[in-house]
Scaffold this motif. Structure first.
Motif, PDB file in Angstrom:
ATOM      1  N   UNK A 177       0.858  -1.176   0.000  1.00  0.00           N
ATOM      2  CA  UNK A 177       0.000   0.000   0.000  1.00  0.00           C
ATOM      3  C   UNK A 177       0.890   1.220   0.000  1.00  0.00           C
ATOM      4  N   UNK A 178       0.579   2.163  -0.850  1.00  0.00           N
ATOM      5  CA  UNK A 178       1.277   3.438  -0.837  1.00  0.00           C
ATOM      6  C   UNK A 178       0.254   4.548  -1.002  1.00  0.00           C
ATOM      7  N   UNK A 179       0.295   5.479  -0.063  1.00  0.00           N
ATOM      8  CA  UNK A 179      -0.513   6.688  -0.130  1.00  0.00           C
ATOM      9  C   UNK A 179       0.347   7.819   0.421  1.00  0.00           C
ATOM     10  N   UNK A 180       0.922   8.587  -0.484  1.00  0.00           N
ATOM     11  CA  UNK A 180       1.884   9.610  -0.081  1.00  0.00           C
ATOM     12  C   UNK A 180       1.226  10.647   0.819  1.00  0.00           C
ATOM     13  N   UNK A 181       0.032  11.090   0.486  1.00  0.00           N
ATOM     14  CA  UNK A 181      -0.639  12.126   1.263  1.00  0.00           C
ATOM     15  C   UNK A 181      -0.873  11.692   2.708  1.00  0.00           C
ATOM     16  N   UNK A 182      -1.119  10.407   2.912  1.00  0.00           N
ATOM     17  CA  UNK A 182      -1.375   9.892   4.271  1.00  0.00           C
ATOM     18  C   UNK A 182      -0.119   9.344   4.934  1.00  0.00           C
ATOM     19  N   UNK A 183       1.019   9.406   4.232  1.00  0.00           N
ATOM     20  CA  UNK A 183       2.276   8.947   4.814  1.00  0.00           C
ATOM     21  C   UNK A 183       2.374   7.441   4.942  1.00  0.00           C
ATOM     22  N   UNK A 184       1.694   6.723   4.047  1.00  0.00           N
ATOM     23  CA  UNK A 184       1.673   5.261   4.114  1.00  0.00           C
ATOM     24  C   UNK A 184       2.526   4.668   3.001  1.00  0.00           C
ATOM     25  N   UNK A 185       3.435   3.807   3.372  1.00  0.00           N
ATOM     26  CA  UNK A 185       4.181   2.979   2.430  1.00  0.00           C
ATOM     27  C   UNK A 185       4.507   1.681   3.148  1.00  0.00           C
ATOM     28  N   UNK A 186       3.857   0.633   2.746  1.00  0.00           N
ATOM     29  CA  UNK A 186       3.976  -0.632   3.457  1.00  0.00           C
ATOM     30  C   UNK A 186       3.957  -1.760   2.434  1.00  0.00           C
ATOM     31  N   UNK A 187       5.012  -2.542   2.379  1.00  0.00           N
ATOM     32  CA  UNK A 187       5.066  -3.602   1.384  1.00  0.00           C
ATOM     33  C   UNK A 187       5.780  -4.844   1.873  1.00  0.00           C
ATOM     34  N   UNK A 188       5.335  -5.965   1.369  1.00  0.00           N
ATOM     35  CA  UNK A 188       6.007  -7.247   1.589  1.00  0.00           C
ATOM     36  C   UNK A 188       5.913  -8.028   0.286  1.00  0.00           C
ATOM     37  N   UNK A 189       7.046  -8.533  -0.168  1.00  0.00           N
ATOM     38  CA  UNK A 189       7.109  -9.190  -1.468  1.00  0.00           C
ATOM     39  C   UNK A 189       7.957 -10.449  -1.388  1.00  0.00           C
ATOM     40  N   UNK A 190       7.586 -11.430  -2.180  1.00  0.00           N
ATOM     41  CA  UNK A 190       8.403 -12.629  -2.369  1.00  0.00           C
ATOM     42  C   UNK A 190       9.135 -12.491  -3.694  1.00  0.00           C
ATOM     43  N   UNK A 191      10.418 -12.758  -3.663  1.00  0.00           N
ATOM     44  CA  UNK A 191      11.240 -12.744  -4.874  1.00  0.00           C
ATOM     45  C   UNK A 191      11.580 -14.182  -5.245  1.00  0.00           C
ATOM     46  N   UNK A 192      11.291 -14.541  -6.469  1.00  0.00           N
ATOM     47  CA  UNK A 192      11.666 -15.867  -6.974  1.00  0.00           C
ATOM     48  C   UNK A 192      12.646 -15.697  -8.127  1.00  0.00           C
ATOM     49  N   UNK A 193      13.559 -16.639  -8.261  1.00  0.00           N
ATOM     50  CA  UNK A 193      14.555 -16.626  -9.345  1.00  0.00           C
ATOM     51  C   UNK A 193      15.432 -15.379  -9.297  1.00  0.00           C
ATOM     52  N   UNK A 194      15.824 -14.971  -8.101  1.00  0.00           N
ATOM     53  CA  UNK A 194      16.688 -13.802  -7.963  1.00  0.00           C
ATOM     54  C   UNK A 194      18.048 -14.079  -8.587  1.00  0.00           C
ATOM     55  N   UNK A 211      13.389   3.044  -5.610  1.00  0.00           N
ATOM     56  CA  UNK A 211      12.112   3.204  -6.319  1.00  0.00           C
ATOM     57  C   UNK A 211      11.055   3.761  -5.370  1.00  0.00           C
ATOM     58  N   UNK A 212      10.910   3.138  -4.223  1.00  0.00           N
ATOM     59  CA  UNK A 212       9.867   3.543  -3.276  1.00  0.00           C
ATOM     60  C   UNK A 212      10.136   4.931  -2.706  1.00  0.00           C
ATOM     61  N   UNK A 213      11.375   5.219  -2.398  1.00  0.00           N
ATOM     62  CA  UNK A 213      11.720   6.516  -1.811  1.00  0.00           C
ATOM     63  C   UNK A 213      11.463   7.653  -2.785  1.00  0.00           C
ATOM     64  N   UNK A 214      11.760   7.435  -4.063  1.00  0.00           N
ATOM     65  CA  UNK A 214      11.515   8.465  -5.069  1.00  0.00           C
ATOM     66  C   UNK A 214      10.026   8.779  -5.164  1.00  0.00           C
ATOM     67  N   UNK A 215       9.181   7.761  -5.103  1.00  0.00           N
ATOM     68  CA  UNK A 215       7.735   7.988  -5.174  1.00  0.00           C
ATOM     69  C   UNK A 215       7.184   8.581  -3.886  1.00  0.00           C
ATOM     70  N   UNK A 216       7.715   8.133  -2.758  1.00  0.00           N
ATOM     71  CA  UNK A 216       7.189   8.513  -1.453  1.00  0.00           C
ATOM     72  C   UNK A 216       7.654   9.906  -1.029  1.00  0.00           C
TER      73      UNK A 216
END
Length: 203
Positions: free
Chosen positions: A109-126, A154-159
């Motif tokens: 979830x990312x909502x810059x106006x509300x100060x929210x950036x929260x992510x969890x991801x699985x990486x396969x075949x790194x 990436x996230x910091x530039x958007x946030x």
């Protein structure tokens, strides 16, 4: 497990152009290159042997951060009317298109106006875990340093402020896959252990 909207992925593929006659590959207006993963593995080995593990990790993290920042700027240009979360999704899809890893979202979830950036991801075949394991065998710590830098950049530039990601599982240490979690700097209680890798240092 949630699914990404695949519509941006189709648009991204149309922006990739191979021009072998001029020796160029383009992703929209960004020049790209293809390089052997094994060559990156050899560079990684040399960096670790000459700079030490911490120095090499920092250099690769900052390299990934720079790449993530540029991809975020590209995503904003390409989808100027998209929501924060919609543009956020483009980053993992770019990372897949560029051959780094296959990304499966657990939550985001990312909502810059509300100060929210929260992510969890699985990486396969790194690719990074693969070349690290080939060079050093099973490690005791996560090894996808460049990709962690990419996710943060990436996230910091958007946030608009620093978002830190941490790899909590990694196939380089024998885990089934890699898994990362990310949130803004202020939401981490122990960010100091990660921040040092984003600070340039004298070699």
């Amino acid at each position: 497990m949630i699914e990404f909207d695949l519509k941006p992925a189709g648009e991204l593929r149309t922006r990739l152009r191979f021009q072998p006659d001029s020796g160029q590959i383009w992703l929209d207006q960004q020049r790209m290159i293809m390089i052997h993963a094994e060559a990156m593995g050899e560079l990684r080995r040399e960096l670790i042997e000459t700079l030490g593990r911490e120095g090499a990790r920092g250099a690769l993290t900052r390299m990934g951060y720079a790449s993530g920042t540029r991809d975020a700027q590209f995503a904003r240009r390409l989808f100027p009317n998209a929501s924060d979360s919609e543009v956020f999704v483009v980053g993992p899809q770019l990372h897949e298109l560029e051959g780094f890893v296959n990304v499966r979202p657990v939550k985001f979830e990312m909502n810059v106006a509300r100060g929210i950036c929260d992510g969890e991801f699985i990486w396969e075949n790194s690719f990074e875990a693969e070349v690290h394991r080939a060079a050093f065998g099973i490690d005791t710590d996560p090894a996808c340093w460049m990709q962690i830098g990419y996710a943060a950049g990436y996230s910091s530039e958007l946030f608009g402020s620093l978002v830190l990601f941490r790899e909590v599982e990694c196939s380089a240490r024998g885990d089934r896959h890699c898994r990362i979690v990310g949130k803004p700097l202020a939401d981490w209680d122990d960010a100091e252990q990660d921040l040092k890798y984003f600070q340039p240092e004298s070699l």
